[in-house]
Design a protein around this motif. Structure first.
Motif, PDB file in Angstrom:
ATOM      1  N   PHE A   1      48.679  41.498  37.289  1.00 49.31           N
ATOM      2  CA  PHE A   1      49.340  42.058  38.186  1.00 49.31           C
ATOM      3  C   PHE A   1      48.518  43.191  38.889  1.00 49.31           C
ATOM      4  CE2 PHE A   1      52.114  45.647  40.054  1.00 49.31           C
ATOM      5  CZ  PHE A   1      52.599  45.092  41.296  1.00 49.31           C
ATOM      6  N   MET A   2      47.925  43.945  37.865  1.00 50.03           N
ATOM      7  CA  MET A   2      47.169  45.302  37.990  1.00 50.03           C
ATOM      8  C   MET A   2      45.634  44.607  38.560  1.00 50.03           C
ATOM      9  SD  MET A   2      46.993  48.388  37.609  1.00 50.03           S
ATOM     10  CE  MET A   2      45.918  49.937  38.005  1.00 50.03           C
ATOM     11  N   THR A   3      45.309  43.435  38.123  1.00 50.57           N
ATOM     12  CA  THR A   3      44.071  43.027  38.689  1.00 50.57           C
ATOM     13  C   THR A   3      44.124  42.750  40.180  1.00 50.57           C
ATOM     14  OG1 THR A   3      43.308  42.187  36.606  1.00 50.57           O
ATOM     15  CG2 THR A   3      42.350  41.458  38.597  1.00 50.57           C
ATOM     16  N   ILE A   4      45.580  41.964  40.547  1.00 54.87           N
ATOM     17  CA  ILE A   4      45.630  41.568  41.955  1.00 54.87           C
ATOM     18  C   ILE A   4      45.603  42.783  42.922  1.00 54.87           C
ATOM     19  CG2 ILE A   4      46.927  40.449  43.317  1.00 54.87           C
ATOM     20  CD1 ILE A   4      45.482  38.563  41.598  1.00 54.87           C
ATOM     21  N   ILE A   5      46.414  43.745  42.512  1.00 51.53           N
ATOM     22  CA  ILE A   5      46.473  44.823  43.270  1.00 51.53           C
ATOM     23  C   ILE A   5      45.486  45.937  43.447  1.00 51.53           C
ATOM     24  CG2 ILE A   5      49.116  44.832  42.895  1.00 51.53           C
ATOM     25  CD1 ILE A   5      48.594  47.522  41.315  1.00 51.53           C
ATOM     26  N   THR A   6      44.442  45.608  42.494  1.00 52.07           N
ATOM     27  CA  THR A   6      43.241  46.467  42.412  1.00 52.07           C
ATOM     28  C   THR A   6      42.605  45.912  43.367  1.00 52.07           C
ATOM     29  OG1 THR A   6      43.643  47.268  40.361  1.00 52.07           O
ATOM     30  CG2 THR A   6      41.257  47.357  41.431  1.00 52.07           C
ATOM     31  N   ILE A   7      42.084  44.438  43.305  1.00 52.44           N
ATOM     32  CA  ILE A   7      41.358  43.650  44.169  1.00 52.44           C
ATOM     33  C   ILE A   7      41.707  43.549  45.724  1.00 52.44           C
ATOM     34  CG2 ILE A   7      40.567  41.279  44.609  1.00 52.44           C
ATOM     35  CD1 ILE A   7      40.766  40.808  41.500  1.00 52.44           C
ATOM     36  N   ALA A   8      43.111  43.405  45.770  1.00 49.63           N
ATOM     37  CA  ALA A   8      43.520  43.520  47.211  1.00 49.63           C
ATOM     38  C   ALA A   8      43.651  44.934  47.825  1.00 49.63           C
ATOM     39  CB  ALA A   8      44.943  42.810  47.360  1.00 49.63           C
ATOM     40  N   THR A   9      43.556  46.004  47.043  1.00 48.38           N
ATOM     41  CA  THR A   9      43.760  47.345  47.504  1.00 48.38           C
ATOM     42  C   THR A   9      44.804  47.696  48.177  1.00 48.38           C
ATOM     43  OG1 THR A   9      42.451  47.030  49.263  1.00 48.38           O
ATOM     44  CG2 THR A   9      41.169  47.316  47.462  1.00 48.38           C
ATOM     45  N   VAL A  10      45.888  47.145  47.895  1.00 48.50           N
ATOM     46  CA  VAL A  10      47.203  47.189  48.761  1.00 48.50           C
ATOM     47  C   VAL A  10      47.987  48.659  48.216  1.00 48.50           C
ATOM     48  CG1 VAL A  10      47.836  44.670  48.418  1.00 48.50           C
ATOM     49  CG2 VAL A  10      48.710  46.127  46.586  1.00 48.50           C
ATOM     50  N   GLY A  11      47.383  49.540  47.369  1.00 45.67           N
ATOM     51  CA  GLY A  11      48.139  50.920  47.009  1.00 45.67           C
ATOM     52  C   GLY A  11      49.182  50.868  46.012  1.00 45.67           C
ATOM     53  N   PHE A  12      49.602  49.924  45.580  1.00 54.91           N
ATOM     54  CA  PHE A  12      50.649  50.143  44.476  1.00 54.91           C
ATOM     55  C   PHE A  12      50.422  50.652  43.513  1.00 54.91           C
ATOM     56  CE2 PHE A  12      52.470  45.565  46.097  1.00 54.91           C
ATOM     57  CZ  PHE A  12      53.095  46.304  47.177  1.00 54.91           C
TER      58      PHE A  12
ATOM     59  N   LEU B   1      35.899  34.686  42.962  1.00 56.94           N
ATOM     60  CA  LEU B   1      37.242  35.405  43.113  1.00 56.94           C
ATOM     61  C   LEU B   1      38.049  35.144  41.614  1.00 56.94           C
ATOM     62  CD1 LEU B   1      39.104  36.932  44.726  1.00 56.94           C
ATOM     63  CD2 LEU B   1      40.083  34.648  45.632  1.00 56.94           C
ATOM     64  N   LEU B   2      37.891  33.983  41.258  1.00 61.80           N
ATOM     65  CA  LEU B   2      38.418  33.602  39.852  1.00 61.80           C
ATOM     66  C   LEU B   2      37.828  34.543  38.567  1.00 61.80           C
ATOM     67  CD1 LEU B   2      40.383  31.989  38.337  1.00 61.80           C
ATOM     68  CD2 LEU B   2      38.813  30.119  38.258  1.00 61.80           C
ATOM     69  N   GLY B   3      36.686  34.527  38.786  1.00 59.52           N
ATOM     70  CA  GLY B   3      35.694  35.330  37.745  1.00 59.52           C
ATOM     71  C   GLY B   3      36.290  36.738  37.671  1.00 59.52           C
ATOM     72  N   ILE B   4      36.386  37.435  38.946  1.00 59.48           N
ATOM     73  CA  ILE B   4      36.641  38.752  39.100  1.00 59.48           C
ATOM     74  C   ILE B   4      38.157  38.922  38.343  1.00 59.48           C
ATOM     75  CG2 ILE B   4      37.612  39.028  41.315  1.00 59.48           C
ATOM     76  CD1 ILE B   4      35.090  41.316  39.740  1.00 59.48           C
ATOM     77  N   ILE B   5      38.981  37.864  38.668  1.00 54.60           N
ATOM     78  CA  ILE B   5      40.363  38.397  38.176  1.00 54.60           C
ATOM     79  C   ILE B   5      40.391  38.007  36.820  1.00 54.60           C
ATOM     80  CG2 ILE B   5      42.347  36.823  38.070  1.00 54.60           C
ATOM     81  CD1 ILE B   5      42.176  36.035  41.107  1.00 54.60           C
ATOM     82  N   VAL B   6      39.542  36.989  36.261  1.00 56.56           N
ATOM     83  CA  VAL B   6      39.459  36.859  34.509  1.00 56.56           C
ATOM     84  C   VAL B   6      39.026  38.136  34.004  1.00 56.56           C
ATOM     85  CG1 VAL B   6      38.352  35.648  32.927  1.00 56.56           C
ATOM     86  CG2 VAL B   6      39.309  34.425  34.824  1.00 56.56           C
ATOM     87  N   THR B   7      37.777  38.703  34.605  1.00 54.74           N
ATOM     88  CA  THR B   7      37.249  40.033  34.140  1.00 54.74           C
ATOM     89  C   THR B   7      38.472  41.106  34.191  1.00 54.74           C
ATOM     90  OG1 THR B   7      34.995  39.345  35.123  1.00 54.74           O
ATOM     91  CG2 THR B   7      35.272  41.481  34.511  1.00 54.74           C
ATOM     92  N   GLY B   8      38.988  41.092  35.412  1.00 59.04           N
ATOM     93  CA  GLY B   8      40.181  42.299  35.413  1.00 59.04           C
ATOM     94  C   GLY B   8      41.165  42.102  34.371  1.00 59.04           C
ATOM     95  N   ASN B   9      41.500  40.823  34.033  1.00 59.48           N
ATOM     96  CA  ASN B   9      42.380  40.571  33.268  1.00 59.48           C
ATOM     97  C   ASN B   9      42.074  40.936  31.781  1.00 59.48           C
ATOM     98  OD1 ASN B   9      44.301  39.841  35.189  1.00 59.48           O
ATOM     99  ND2 ASN B   9      44.319  37.442  34.346  1.00 59.48           N
ATOM    100  N   ILE B  10      40.829  40.640  31.434  1.00 53.19           N
ATOM    101  CA  ILE B  10      40.458  40.935  29.972  1.00 53.19           C
ATOM    102  C   ILE B  10      40.202  42.403  29.872  1.00 53.19           C
ATOM    103  CG2 ILE B  10      38.354  40.621  28.579  1.00 53.19           C
ATOM    104  CD1 ILE B  10      37.838  37.501  29.946  1.00 53.19           C
ATOM    105  N   GLY B  11      39.617  43.061  30.938  1.00 52.78           N
ATOM    106  CA  GLY B  11      39.497  44.497  30.860  1.00 52.78           C
ATOM    107  C   GLY B  11      40.532  45.263  30.653  1.00 52.78           C
ATOM    108  N   TYR B  12      41.776  44.888  31.261  1.00 55.18           N
ATOM    109  CA  TYR B  12      42.939  45.608  31.135  1.00 55.18           C
ATOM    110  C   TYR B  12      43.564  45.238  29.936  1.00 55.18           C
ATOM    111  CZ  TYR B  12      42.766  47.288  35.735  1.00 55.18           C
ATOM    112  OH  TYR B  12      42.623  48.152  36.972  1.00 55.18           O
TER     113      TYR B  12
END
Length: 342
Positions: free
Chosen positions: A43-54, A19-30
């Motif tokens: 923030f963008m990584t978290i809402i994407t992973i959680a699929t909350v639709g924001f 989970l930490l790895g995917i968060i780090v990957t998302g942060n770096i990518g954005y």
């Protein structure tokens, strides 16, 4: 739930790492693709992973859209696995048992003159029950997961999950500081290995080993076992005795299996016997009778036994007395022997 080598704990660590790895990957990518700040990328990584639709922080470029799509695909399974693992870890009490096991290991490191019991099968259970009844400090070594679930529920019973034939496991149990070891493993070769390893680490250790095969008796003795117990042989003798002398067997079992409030047979060492008792005959030691306990046997300094000793037999500090009586009577006999009075 008890688990082999903390497998569930490892799964929780792996889930957290993924989970930490995917968060780090998302942060770096954005940050690289969309020039987001760290806060925006997180923030963008978290809402994407959680699929909350924001709504996204800023409109995405084509590269950002493709990156977000793949992030959702890969993170969905990881996120679901992480939630499932942590739920299992907490709800099933693994978290609690892990720290309980940690406390147990810390206690074991500070033990001295304790007793190790290798294997918690039928013989191991009986041995542990008897030792706990005598207020002994016991450490059980057991590798079976389901059996360990039972051990964990017993208050004040210390345990180590592992194979008793493994030298490292014996070291974890403080075999160097133990006073005795009981090996009840079902395979004679395993018991032999345990005896050899334990004796090498603690030459003064009293070792009681189980044996199934007739030829194993002498091998275990040569390896360093103090006494060998053969349950099958003892069971056969008991069955024969129940045919020829049933009342004698039942009477002895009645005595041996009584609770601490009733009559029992106990051994008392004469090592700390009062000086004025040294060399005196049992007849001369009339004060011993004041305890109410009966001396039914002796083990002499030369390892020989005397059953129902005559009054003329003298006592030595190298002897051991076998006494029959209640707990209080035997305790009074012990005090009289040491202090010469009650």
């Amino acid at each position: 739930m008890v688990y082999r080598k903390y497998d569930t704990f490892r799964k929780a660590i792996i889930a957290m790492g993924a989970l930490l790895g995917i968060i780090v990957t998302g942060n770096i990518g954005y940050i690289l693709l969309e020039d987001y700040t760290f806060t925006e990328a997180f923030f963008m990584t978290i809402i994407t992973i959680a699929t909350v639709g924001f709504k996204e922080v800023h409109p995405l470029s084509d590269a950002g859209i493709w990156f977000t799509s793949f992030l959702i695909i890969f993170s969905f399974g990881i996120f679901a696995y992480s939630v499932s693992t942590f739920t299992h870890y907490v709800v099933d009490g693994v978290f609690h048992n892990y720290f309980k096991s940690s406390r147990v290991r810390r206690k074991i490191r500070h033990l001295n003159n304790h007793i190790l019991v290798c294997g918690y099968g039928r013989n191991g259970r009986q041995a542990v029950s008897e030792l706990l009844a005598h207020k002994e400090q016991v450490v059980v070594i057991e590798k079976d997961i389901e059996t360990l679930e039972e051990i964990v529920q017993i208050p004040d019973l210390l345990y180590i999950q592992g194979d008793a034939t493994n030298d490292d496991v014996l070291d974890q149990c403080g075999v160097e500081n133990a006073k005795a070891l009981i090996s009840t493993l079902p395979v004679d070769a395993d018991n032999l290995f345990v005896v050899l390893s334990a004796k090498e680490r603690n030459p003064n250790l009293v070792i009681i080993s189980r044996a199934s095969e007739e030829h194993s008796d002498s091998k275990l003795k040569r390896a360093g076992a103090t006494n060998i117990i053969m349950p099958d042989k003892i069971g056969g003798q008991r069955m024969a005795k129940l045919v020829t002398q049933p009342d004698v067997v039942e009477f002895l079992e009645y005595i041996m299996l009584q609770s601490s409030e009733n009559v029992a047979i106990e051994e008392i060492s004469c090592y700390d016997m009062a000086d004025h008792f040294e060399g005196k005959s049992i007849r001369e030691l009339e004060k011993l009778n004041e305890s109410g306990a009966n001396i039914i046997g002796l083990k002499r300094g030369d390892k020989s036994f005397v059953i129902n000793p005559l009054p003329e037999i003298s006592l030595s500090s190298r002897d051991k007395i076998f006494a029959l009586g209640t707990t209080n009577q035997i305790e009074r006999l012990r005090k009289i022997l040491v202090h010469g009075n009650q």
